[in-house]
Scaffold this motif. Structure first.
Motif, PDB file in Angstrom:
ATOM      1  N   ILE A 198      -4.397  11.118   7.995  1.00 38.56           N
ATOM      2  CA  ILE A 198      -5.831  10.817   8.077  1.00 38.56           C
ATOM      3  C   ILE A 198      -6.150   9.886   6.904  1.00 38.56           C
ATOM      4  N   LEU A 199      -6.913   8.831   7.177  1.00 39.23           N
ATOM      5  CA  LEU A 199      -7.269   7.886   6.111  1.00 39.23           C
ATOM      6  C   LEU A 199      -8.755   8.016   5.791  1.00 39.23           C
ATOM      7  N   VAL A 200      -9.086   7.711   4.533  1.00 35.53           N
ATOM      8  CA  VAL A 200     -10.472   7.841   4.082  1.00 35.53           C
ATOM      9  C   VAL A 200     -11.084   6.447   4.011  1.00 35.53           C
ATOM     10  N   LEU A 215      -8.371  -1.876   7.200  1.00 35.06           N
ATOM     11  CA  LEU A 215      -7.956  -1.270   5.927  1.00 35.06           C
ATOM     12  C   LEU A 215      -8.957  -0.195   5.508  1.00 35.06           C
ATOM     13  N   TYR A 216      -8.423   0.961   5.126  1.00 34.76           N
ATOM     14  CA  TYR A 216      -9.281   2.028   4.614  1.00 34.76           C
ATOM     15  C   TYR A 216      -8.938   2.219   3.137  1.00 34.76           C
ATOM     16  N   GLN A 217      -9.845   1.695   2.304  1.00 33.51           N
ATOM     17  CA  GLN A 217      -9.579   1.525   0.869  1.00 33.51           C
ATOM     18  C   GLN A 217      -9.223   2.822   0.154  1.00 33.51           C
ATOM     19  N   LEU A 241       0.835  -1.209   0.000  1.00 34.00           N
ATOM     20  CA  LEU A 241       0.000   0.000   0.000  1.00 34.00           C
ATOM     21  C   LEU A 241       0.862   1.248   0.000  1.00 34.00           C
ATOM     22  N   GLY A 242       2.002   1.153   0.674  1.00 33.74           N
ATOM     23  CA  GLY A 242       2.870   2.324   0.793  1.00 33.74           C
ATOM     24  C   GLY A 242       4.069   2.002   1.663  1.00 33.74           C
ATOM     25  N   GLU A 243       4.897   3.026   1.827  1.00 31.57           N
ATOM     26  CA  GLU A 243       6.107   2.869   2.635  1.00 31.57           C
ATOM     27  C   GLU A 243       5.884   3.616   3.948  1.00 31.57           C
ATOM     28  N   GLY A 244       5.970   2.908   5.069  1.00 31.79           N
ATOM     29  CA  GLY A 244       5.867   3.563   6.369  1.00 31.79           C
ATOM     30  C   GLY A 244       7.249   3.945   6.858  1.00 31.79           C
ATOM     31  N   PHE A 245       7.316   4.552   8.019  1.00 30.77           N
ATOM     32  CA  PHE A 245       8.610   4.972   8.563  1.00 30.77           C
ATOM     33  C   PHE A 245       9.509   3.768   8.851  1.00 30.77           C
ATOM     34  N   PHE A 246       8.900   2.659   9.315  1.00 36.00           N
ATOM     35  CA  PHE A 246       9.681   1.483   9.713  1.00 36.00           C
ATOM     36  C   PHE A 246       9.809   0.430   8.616  1.00 36.00           C
TER      37      PHE A 246
HETATM   38  P1  ATP Z   1       5.109   7.976   8.653  1.00 35.66           P
HETATM   39  O1  ATP Z   1       5.416   8.027  10.108  1.00 35.66           O
HETATM   40  O2  ATP Z   1       6.242   8.335   7.747  1.00 35.66           O
HETATM   41  O3  ATP Z   1       3.814   8.647   8.289  1.00 35.66           O
HETATM   42  P2  ATP Z   1       4.106   5.366   9.088  1.00 35.66           P
HETATM   43  O4  ATP Z   1       5.065   4.333   9.551  1.00 35.66           O
HETATM   44  O5  ATP Z   1       3.217   6.001  10.089  1.00 35.66           O
HETATM   45  O6  ATP Z   1       4.903   6.463   8.291  1.00 35.66           O
HETATM   46  P3  ATP Z   1       1.884   5.234   7.421  1.00 35.66           P
HETATM   47  O7  ATP Z   1       2.066   6.611   6.844  1.00 35.66           O
HETATM   48  O8  ATP Z   1       0.836   5.072   8.450  1.00 35.66           O
HETATM   49  O9  ATP Z   1       3.245   4.728   7.967  1.00 35.66           O
HETATM   50  O10 ATP Z   1       1.615   4.181   6.270  1.00 35.66           O
HETATM   51  C1  ATP Z   1       2.290   4.196   5.037  1.00 35.66           C
HETATM   52  C2  ATP Z   1       1.273   4.126   3.905  1.00 35.66           C
HETATM   53  O11 ATP Z   1       0.466   2.968   4.036  1.00 35.66           O
HETATM   54  C3  ATP Z   1       0.340   5.313   3.929  1.00 35.66           C
HETATM   55  O12 ATP Z   1       0.713   6.169   2.917  1.00 35.66           O
HETATM   56  C4  ATP Z   1      -1.025   4.752   3.618  1.00 35.66           C
HETATM   57  O13 ATP Z   1      -1.320   5.011   2.283  1.00 35.66           O
HETATM   58  C5  ATP Z   1      -0.900   3.272   3.811  1.00 35.66           C
HETATM   59  N1  ATP Z   1      -1.708   2.855   4.968  1.00 35.66           N
HETATM   60  C6  ATP Z   1      -1.312   2.808   6.260  1.00 35.66           C
HETATM   61  N2  ATP Z   1      -2.284   2.363   7.056  1.00 35.66           N
HETATM   62  C7  ATP Z   1      -3.352   2.131   6.255  1.00 35.66           C
HETATM   63  C8  ATP Z   1      -4.699   1.659   6.479  1.00 35.66           C
HETATM   64  N3  ATP Z   1      -5.117   1.322   7.711  1.00 35.66           N
HETATM   65  N4  ATP Z   1      -5.519   1.552   5.425  1.00 35.66           N
HETATM   66  C9  ATP Z   1      -5.089   1.886   4.189  1.00 35.66           C
HETATM   67  N5  ATP Z   1      -3.859   2.332   3.903  1.00 35.66           N
HETATM   68  C10 ATP Z   1      -2.977   2.449   4.912  1.00 35.66           C
END
Ligand code: ATP
Length: 280
Positions: free
Chosen positions: A143-145, A92-94, A20-25
């Motif tokens: 914020i997620l939609v 999951l928030y689509q 879905l994406g790249e988180g911090f970890f």
């Molecule tokens: P950062 O601290 O850099 O924001 P993080 O580790 O908190 O990163 P997120 O930003 O929460 O990571 O998640 C990374 C990506 O994964 C987000 O851009 C989002 O698009 C997707 N994502 C995270 N959680 C959800 C979810 N519950 N439903 C849908 N998409 C998600």
């Protein structure tokens, strides 16, 4: 059952999908989780790339906070896989991040819908205030939609309980300066009042098609501007009464800022008067 037990889940009950994406970890994947009752839930799975004991503690701190939260406009934690590699599993928030959604849907979103999002986030923050929790990273990227009519506040990676201390002093350097209150920038002082400031900036983003606040300034110029009384300008789409509400969140003096409960009432009122300035 303790919250830790309640949220313990097994990797065998999860089918991992695409990224879905790249988180911090590490990467965040979509997936399906089969509950004890056999129900299949769509989930987002947060993974941790270089998970030393030290990093793992920080990674899991977000889940630790989320275990105690239960609100219709806060991202819901489903569980934690505690065995290495550790996973945090959330609902999951689509429709993804609000920032991207605002950009994609900019020609279809009505002002009433934008106000609805503000009200929902405000209610989530009023709930956190009641738990003595400061979020510290309120922004549309966090914020997620869930549906076109429902948003959820997430990213509790920086949030902290403030309990006996009345404020939390941050040590992290990963701070979102352009969203922060003057006392947070100057003294790393974070309180519910500094969350109110950030919420005002987030409302500005919502009405500015997710433009970056102060995109015309460098981080180091922002504090000088704030000290000299400059504030974010009124977004074009924003009704004047709403701009005066968001400006009240940017009082230099933290005690002069409104409370989230008061802001929630004001947003409800704004929705009621909408026909006068509805533009779409
Ligand atoms: P950062 O601290 O850099 O924001 P993080 O580790 O908190 O990163 P997120 O930003 O929460 O990571 O998640 C990374 C990506 O994964 C987000 O851009 C989002 O698009 C997707 N994502 C995270 N959680 C959800 C979810 N519950 N439903 C849908 N998409 C998600």
């Amino acid at each position: 059952m303790s919250p830790n037990e309640k949220f313990k889940i097994s990797r065998d009950d999860i089918i991992v999908g695409g990224i879905l994406g790249e988180g911090f970890f590490g990467e965040v994947h979509s997936g399906v989780y089969k509950t004890q009752t056999g129900e299949k839930l769509s989930v987002a799975i947060k993974t941790c790339k270089n998970c030393s004991a030290d990093v793992m503690e920080k990674f899991l701190s977000e889940a630790g906070v989320m275990k105690n939260l239960d609100h219709p406009h806060i991202v819901r934690l489903i569980g934690v896989v505690e065995v290495d590699p550790v996973w945090i599993v959330m609902e999951l928030y689509q429709l993804g991040e609000l920032g991207n959604y605002l950009l994609e849907q900019q020609y279809t979103l009505a002002t009433t819908t934008l106000l609805l999002y503000c009200l929902q986030i405000c209610k989530a923050l009023a709930y956190l205030e009641g738990l003595n929790m400061v979020h510290r990273d309120i922004a549309v990227r966090n914020i997620l939609v869930a549906t076109p009519q429902c948003v959820k506040l997430g990213d509790f990676g920086l949030s902290r309980y403030i309990e006996e201390e009345e404020y939390y002093t941050a040590s992290a350097s990963r701070l979102p300066i352009k969203w922060m209150a003057p006392e947070s920038i100057n003294f790393r002082r974070f309180t519910t009042a500094s969350d109110v400031w950030m919420f005002g900036v987030c409302v500005w983003e919502i009405f500015s098609t997710a433009q970056q606040p102060f995109f015309w300034l460098d981080n180091c110029q922002v504090i000088d501007q704030l000290e000299s009384g400059v504030r974010l300008p009124k977004p074009q789409l924003c009704p004047p009464t709403l701009y005066s509400l968001m400006s009240s969140c940017w009082s230099y003096e933290p005690n002069s800022r409104p409370k989230f409960s008061h802001l929630a009432c004001s947003f409800r009122r704004e929705q009621d008067v909408k026909p006068e300035w509805e533009h779409k």
